[in-house]
Design an enzyme around this catalytic site. Sequence first.
Site, short mmCIF file in Angstrom:
data_model
loop_
_atom_site.label_atom_id
_atom_site.label_comp_id
_atom_site.label_asym_id
_atom_site.label_seq_id
_atom_site.Cartn_x
_atom_site.Cartn_y
_atom_site.Cartn_z
N GLU A 1 13.81 15.30 9.50
CA GLU A 1 14.27 16.45 8.73
C GLU A 1 14.18 17.68 9.63
O GLU A 1 13.13 17.92 10.23
CB GLU A 1 13.38 16.63 7.49
CG GLU A 1 13.90 17.74 6.62
CD GLU A 1 13.05 18.04 5.40
OE1 GLU A 1 12.10 17.28 5.10
OE2 GLU A 1 13.35 19.07 4.76
N ARG B 1 1.55 4.94 10.29
CA ARG B 1 1.73 6.19 11.04
C ARG B 1 0.85 6.20 12.27
O ARG B 1 -0.23 5.61 12.27
CB ARG B 1 1.27 7.39 10.20
CG ARG B 1 2.12 7.79 9.08
CD ARG B 1 1.44 8.93 8.34
NE ARG B 1 1.65 10.20 9.02
CZ ARG B 1 2.74 10.93 8.86
NH1 ARG B 1 3.70 10.54 8.05
NH2 ARG B 1 2.88 12.07 9.51
N LYS C 1 4.19 18.49 10.39
CA LYS C 1 5.03 19.64 10.72
C LYS C 1 4.60 20.88 9.95
O LYS C 1 4.64 21.99 10.47
CB LYS C 1 6.50 19.33 10.38
CG LYS C 1 7.28 18.76 11.53
CD LYS C 1 8.73 18.54 11.15
CE LYS C 1 8.86 17.35 10.25
NZ LYS C 1 10.23 16.96 9.96
P1 ATP Z 1 5.78 15.55 8.79
O1 ATP Z 1 4.79 15.09 7.78
O2 ATP Z 1 5.17 15.98 10.06
O3 ATP Z 1 6.76 16.56 8.27
P2 ATP Z 1 7.74 13.68 8.27
O4 ATP Z 1 7.55 12.24 8.10
O5 ATP Z 1 7.95 14.40 7.01
O6 ATP Z 1 6.59 14.25 9.13
P3 ATP Z 1 10.38 13.53 9.24
O7 ATP Z 1 11.16 14.52 9.99
O8 ATP Z 1 10.82 13.18 7.87
O9 ATP Z 1 8.92 14.07 9.22
O10 ATP Z 1 10.15 12.22 10.11
C1 ATP Z 1 11.15 11.52 10.78
C2 ATP Z 1 10.67 10.13 11.03
O11 ATP Z 1 9.50 10.16 11.83
C3 ATP Z 1 10.33 9.42 9.74
O12 ATP Z 1 10.91 8.14 9.76
C4 ATP Z 1 8.84 9.37 9.76
O13 ATP Z 1 8.37 8.23 9.09
C5 ATP Z 1 8.52 9.34 11.25
N1 ATP Z 1 7.18 9.87 11.49
C6 ATP Z 1 6.70 11.08 11.18
N2 ATP Z 1 5.40 11.19 11.49
C7 ATP Z 1 5.04 10.00 12.04
C8 ATP Z 1 3.81 9.47 12.56
N3 ATP Z 1 2.69 10.19 12.58
N4 ATP Z 1 3.83 8.21 13.05
C9 ATP Z 1 4.95 7.48 13.06
N5 ATP Z 1 6.12 7.92 12.57
C10 ATP Z 1 6.18 9.15 12.06
MG MG Z 2 9.71 13.51 5.84
#
Ligand code: ATP
Ligand code: MG
Length: 570
Positions: free
Chosen positions: A56, A282, A292
């Site tokens: 995102e 994760r 983020k």
């Molecule tokens: P955040 O909580 O930091 O905003 P998010 O999952 O909401 O992370 P996205 O931009 O939606 O952020 O993530 C893009 C992809 O990266 C998703 O498929 C998510 O599952 C993966 N991802 C995010 N954080 C991790 C992590 N700590 N380990 C592995 N994959 C991750």
């Molecule tokens: Mg997300």
Amino acid sequence: MKPNDAATAMPDLTPTSSNAPQQQQAQAGLDFIRQIIADDLASGKHSQIVSRFPPEPNGYLHLGHVKSICLNFGVALENWGLCNLRLDDTNPSAEKQEYVDNIKNDIHWLGFDWNGEIRYASSYFDQLYAWAIQLIEQGDAYVDLQTPEQIKLNRGSFTEAGTNSPNRDQSVAENLKLFEKMRTGGFDEGAAVLRAKVDMTSPNVHLRDPILYRVLKAHHHQTGDKWCIYPMYDYAHPLSDAIEGITHSLCTLEFEDHRPFYEWIIAKVDTKAKPRQIEFSRLNVDYTLTSKRKLKKLVDENVVQGWDDPRMPTVAGMRRRGFTPEGLRDFCQRTGVSKADGVVDIGLLEFCIRQSLENTAPRAMAVLNPLKVTLTNLPESLTLHHSRHPNVDMGERDIPLSSTIYIDKNDFAEVPPKGFKRLIPDGEVRLRHAYVIKCNEVVKDQNGEIIELKCTIDPDTLGKNPEGRKVKGVIHWVDSAQGVPAEVRVYERLFANANPEFGDDFLQNLNPDSVKIFQAVVEPSLAQANTGDRFQFEREGYFVADEKDFTTDKPVFNRILDLRDSYKPS
Ligand code: ATP
Ligand code: MG
């Protein structure tokens, strides 16, 4: 799919025995996701796999995303498949073009390239809308006019079933009319939502008539003001996967409970492709924030100097810090893929970065706390030549030596602690790549502070051991006449607590001493560096020419890491 030209050699992503213990092994060294993919290819279920990375654009990518990038792009590369980059831009209020640009840049820097053009969930809004109409017509969706509070209340809890909305059984015609009113701006935000009609009594709360669309009167960075209704993630994501023909939709474990709805929506809507969602755990790393939202708080509250501050675990920050894409990919490979939750030792990340630098970073000398040394018997200035690396041919560099040099204040002790092998009054030490010197006189200012050492060289010790005695210590130094003043920024961990989320306010876990600035002197060859060049400053650590602030006139180096490994790989 091909590696990006700008990046260095592609990673060998095949699991090796060194990472085997950390992976959930199904068979023959494949982690469980790679095993599923291998089976699907072997059985002919898919002739080519298609994965995707779906960030995102509401912030910069961080270490957790690197894990997901290495997995999604990695499985595609290993299997002659494709990996799409799709921006999951269904929430316009938090998203920005700046974030989009950085995401693209970061992925290329990590060494990956996506299949075709970058994709946006927002380009599917017309199709998603058409499918919403289809769902209404099938009796699978309805417009709910309850307030957000009522919706929440009537959703029930983990122990109590939900309650049907009074709007749940209204006619298809009524739903179509109300949804049209939503689309044309006839409802205020929060006044109406489109919901899937699944099961308000399901033990899985995500199946209790999840919301598909909400009213949001926001300008969108891709679609402008065309829409005032926006699809929810749980609706847009599976269908975007289906539109793109994704075969394996890899996501983190928190989406496990969403999978039944993922499958429900894919079954209800007439899509050609039937993607499969698979969850993995994760990446969590101690001393490191991977959220983020929290990283944005550090930026917004000026705790750090932007998303690319070298202390940040963002890709932009780690790049500026001097971390290498090779080291990051190696780290992701070694941490493996599984469904087991855990916290990885940050020492492993540092180990991987050091490994990647060991044979790629040329050596050089820099004095962080300069102390003047006069070599009283050096007959004339000279230029020494020395290889840039002890094991890898990187050519030679000139190292000037004149009668005034700098050594590090910490390499001299008037009253040496036990075991001190460096310079002491009347003691001897070797200047790295040059002579053995002896300290004859310590000069102090009126405050008693040491400002200069007067030393003599032993002229018979250039490239050979002194006669009849052993000199154990070796210290680094820089010529004063030709050495170049430089700013050296020494970074430590941003958080002092191994769990940076500990307590009510994560800001209380910050390390107050996460950066120290030194007015250093560096050997002249370093002023010729290009931004982003990495070095090992002998005895000090690995350093990078700062990508923003370094100039030949005013060199600025960031410390990547010191030389001590706390981590021993098994
Ligand atoms: P955040 O909580 O930091 O905003 P998010 O999952 O909401 O992370 P996205 O931009 O939606 O952020 O993530 C893009 C992809 O990266 C998703 O498929 C998510 O599952 C993966 N991802 C995010 N954080 C991790 C992590 N700590 N380990 C592995 N994959 C991750
Ligand atoms: Mg997300």
